[in-house]
Design an enzyme around this catalytic site. Sequence first.
Site, short mmCIF file in Angstrom:
data_model
loop_
_atom_site.label_atom_id
_atom_site.label_comp_id
_atom_site.label_asym_id
_atom_site.label_seq_id
_atom_site.Cartn_x
_atom_site.Cartn_y
_atom_site.Cartn_z
NE ARG A 183 -4.13 -1.79 0.12
CZ ARG A 183 -4.26 -2.95 -0.50
NH1 ARG A 183 -3.28 -3.39 -1.26
NH2 ARG A 183 -5.35 -3.68 -0.36
CB SER A 211 -9.65 -1.08 2.84
OG SER A 211 -10.21 -2.25 2.29
CD GLU A 237 -5.83 0.14 2.14
OE1 GLU A 237 -6.28 -0.10 1.01
OE2 GLU A 237 -5.70 -0.74 3.02
#
Length: 308
Positions: free
Chosen positions: A165, A214, A296
């Site tokens: 990520r 998310s 995130e």
Amino acid sequence: MMPPVRGTLTQGRSLADLTWLRVGGPADWLFQPADEADLVQFLGALDPAVPVFPMGVGSNLIVRDGGLRAVVIRLGRGFNAIRIEGDRVIAGAAALDAHVARHAADAGRDLTFLRTIPGSIGGAVRMNAGCYGSYVADHLIEVRAVTREGRPVTLPAAELGLAYRQSALPEGCVLTEATFRAEAGDPAALARRMDEQIARRDSSQPTKERSAGSTFRNPAGFSSTGRADDTHELKAWKLIDEAGLRGARRGGAQMSEMHSNFLINAGGATAADLEGLGEEVIKRVFQSSGIRLEWEIMRVGELPVNKE
């Protein structure tokens, strides 16, 4: 003074309608370049002291209510072309991930993992997005970009620092195109796989709500839907559930009842509501489990000025 442009340059433009969560204040300037040459000219002439923030479709972003003291650069139609050359899929940074997956599948090339990832290719590369056990890093060959100084460059994937990520792209660097290597596959079989992925996503995620995907990374660094994570215990949604926070609210912000790792604008939320609820979740999950969740969703901008 801003440099002359062929695209669109707007002062004080609200960013709320450009993000999936529909919150946030204005950017000092919003620049939508006509093409790469326009972007190169603009950045080359822009005062180096002026901050630049590249923005995709706002699918993984909270812009704070005080707005963004920067030139926000948002790529449009001049950057959304998709072409296939052998086993390579070359996509403009503004091309939607889902469109790239479908276009590749029609040509018998497998980038199906992109089908259910919200957003555009530029954001997917910057975040090393992944789903169902595949990540951008597994397929990316190189990117084209324009540096903050206005210099066009081609960067091999190995130089981008792609990790879970995240990437290590230089600050102010604007991605314009990405080249992927894609395995061959039967178009009909690839289409069926994507249909199955969509059905699975829609049955477990609040796709009809205003969300940014998310909210928190999984602590172990696994994809929330990746094969490697199917047997892994440390999932963000599970920790949120164990802390009793499924459905938790603050103002118009809510942790989804359907999937507790999705932060949604349930109606009338401010950026402060959303970020505040997220921070409360981090605090209470840590109190419950001793594990500190990490955002995130990217949060940028200023808090609103208190006028009292």
